[in-house]
Design a protein around this motif. Structure first.
Motif, PDB file in Angstrom:
ATOM      1  N   CYS A  69       0.837  -1.216   0.000  1.00  0.00           N
ATOM      2  CA  CYS A  69       0.000   0.000   0.000  1.00  0.00           C
ATOM      3  C   CYS A  69       0.865   1.256   0.000  1.00  0.00           C
ATOM      4  O   CYS A  69       0.567   2.224  -0.710  1.00  0.00           O
ATOM      5  CB  CYS A  69      -0.928  -0.002   1.204  1.00  0.00           C
ATOM      6  N   ALA A  70       1.938   1.232   0.779  1.00  0.00           N
ATOM      7  CA  ALA A  70       2.837   2.388   0.802  1.00  0.00           C
ATOM      8  C   ALA A  70       3.485   2.578  -0.568  1.00  0.00           C
ATOM      9  O   ALA A  70       3.646   3.718  -1.033  1.00  0.00           O
ATOM     10  CB  ALA A  70       3.910   2.196   1.870  1.00  0.00           C
ATOM     11  N   GLY A  71       3.835   1.483  -1.229  1.00  0.00           N
ATOM     12  CA  GLY A  71       4.410   1.584  -2.567  1.00  0.00           C
ATOM     13  C   GLY A  71       3.447   2.207  -3.555  1.00  0.00           C
ATOM     14  O   GLY A  71       3.834   3.041  -4.376  1.00  0.00           O
ATOM     15  N   PHE A  72       2.169   1.807  -3.461  1.00  0.00           N
ATOM     16  CA  PHE A  72       1.176   2.405  -4.361  1.00  0.00           C
ATOM     17  C   PHE A  72       0.958   3.884  -4.044  1.00  0.00           C
ATOM     18  O   PHE A  72       0.721   4.684  -4.957  1.00  0.00           O
ATOM     19  CB  PHE A  72      -0.143   1.634  -4.302  1.00  0.00           C
ATOM     20  N   LEU A  73       1.044   4.261  -2.773  1.00  0.00           N
ATOM     21  CA  LEU A  73       0.937   5.685  -2.429  1.00  0.00           C
ATOM     22  C   LEU A  73       2.109   6.474  -3.012  1.00  0.00           C
ATOM     23  O   LEU A  73       1.935   7.604  -3.473  1.00  0.00           O
ATOM     24  CB  LEU A  73       0.873   5.866  -0.909  1.00  0.00           C
ATOM     25  N   VAL A  74       3.290   5.873  -2.997  1.00  0.00           N
ATOM     26  CA  VAL A  74       4.455   6.544  -3.581  1.00  0.00           C
ATOM     27  C   VAL A  74       4.268   6.680  -5.091  1.00  0.00           C
ATOM     28  O   VAL A  74       4.608   7.710  -5.684  1.00  0.00           O
ATOM     29  CB  VAL A  74       5.755   5.784  -3.223  1.00  0.00           C
TER      30      VAL A  74
ATOM     31  N   ILE B 293       9.529  -0.447  -4.056  1.00  0.00           N
ATOM     32  CA  ILE B 293       8.984  -0.838  -2.746  1.00  0.00           C
ATOM     33  C   ILE B 293       8.031  -2.022  -2.901  1.00  0.00           C
ATOM     34  O   ILE B 293       8.089  -2.984  -2.127  1.00  0.00           O
ATOM     35  CB  ILE B 293       8.279   0.364  -2.081  1.00  0.00           C
ATOM     36  N   ILE B 294       7.166  -1.981  -3.893  1.00  0.00           N
ATOM     37  CA  ILE B 294       6.199  -3.070  -4.122  1.00  0.00           C
ATOM     38  C   ILE B 294       6.932  -4.368  -4.442  1.00  0.00           C
ATOM     39  O   ILE B 294       6.593  -5.434  -3.911  1.00  0.00           O
ATOM     40  CB  ILE B 294       5.214  -2.681  -5.239  1.00  0.00           C
ATOM     41  N   LYS B 295       7.935  -4.284  -5.309  1.00  0.00           N
ATOM     42  CA  LYS B 295       8.685  -5.482  -5.704  1.00  0.00           C
ATOM     43  C   LYS B 295       9.344  -6.136  -4.496  1.00  0.00           C
ATOM     44  O   LYS B 295       9.220  -7.350  -4.290  1.00  0.00           O
ATOM     45  CB  LYS B 295       9.745  -5.113  -6.733  1.00  0.00           C
TER      46      LYS B 295
END
Length: 126
Positions: free
Chosen positions: A79-84, A96-98
């Protein structure tokens, strides 16, 4: 004052070093040698295999706890990766997502990898 250091003279440095070598040989190496011999004799019995299994399975609750925590931590990181990504830093967000996905999958496979390593260690020891 309240505290005065106590100084005790025990001899010269050469006396100290000569005495420490004698104690090291007599006090350290002999018990280690004896305990290693006793351990190797004990490890060859079938009882040692049962104890090893008990030790390995004693950590099962801790392993399950870490695996259970991997899901919420991984979800939060994704979720934090998608926010970034939403803020415009696509490369950092996908990075981050990876790594969150790789970390989650790695945590799920960690017990299997450790059991493989234990079996390899058993086969090498024989």
């Amino acid at each position: 004052m309240w505290f005065t250091p106590k100084v005790e003279t025990v001899g010269s440095i050469s006396d100290f070093l000569a005495g420490s070598r004698k104690k090291e040989v007599a006090g350290t190496f002999l018990p280690v040698t004896l305990s290693t011999a006793a351990l190797s004799a004990y490890a060859s019995t079938a009882e040692a295999a049962g104890i090893q299994e008990k030790i390995v399975h004693a950590f099962d609750p801790l392993i399950e706890l870490v695996q259970a925590l991997a899901y919420p931590v991984g979800f939060t990181m994704i979720c934090a990766g998608f926010l970034v990504v939403m803020t415009g830093n696509r490369h950092k967000g996908l990075h981050i997502i990876k790594w969150a996905a790789i970390g989650f999958v790695g945590m799920q496979f960690a017990p299997g990898i450790m059991s493989i390593l234990v079996e390899v260690g058993k086969s090498i020891g024989k």
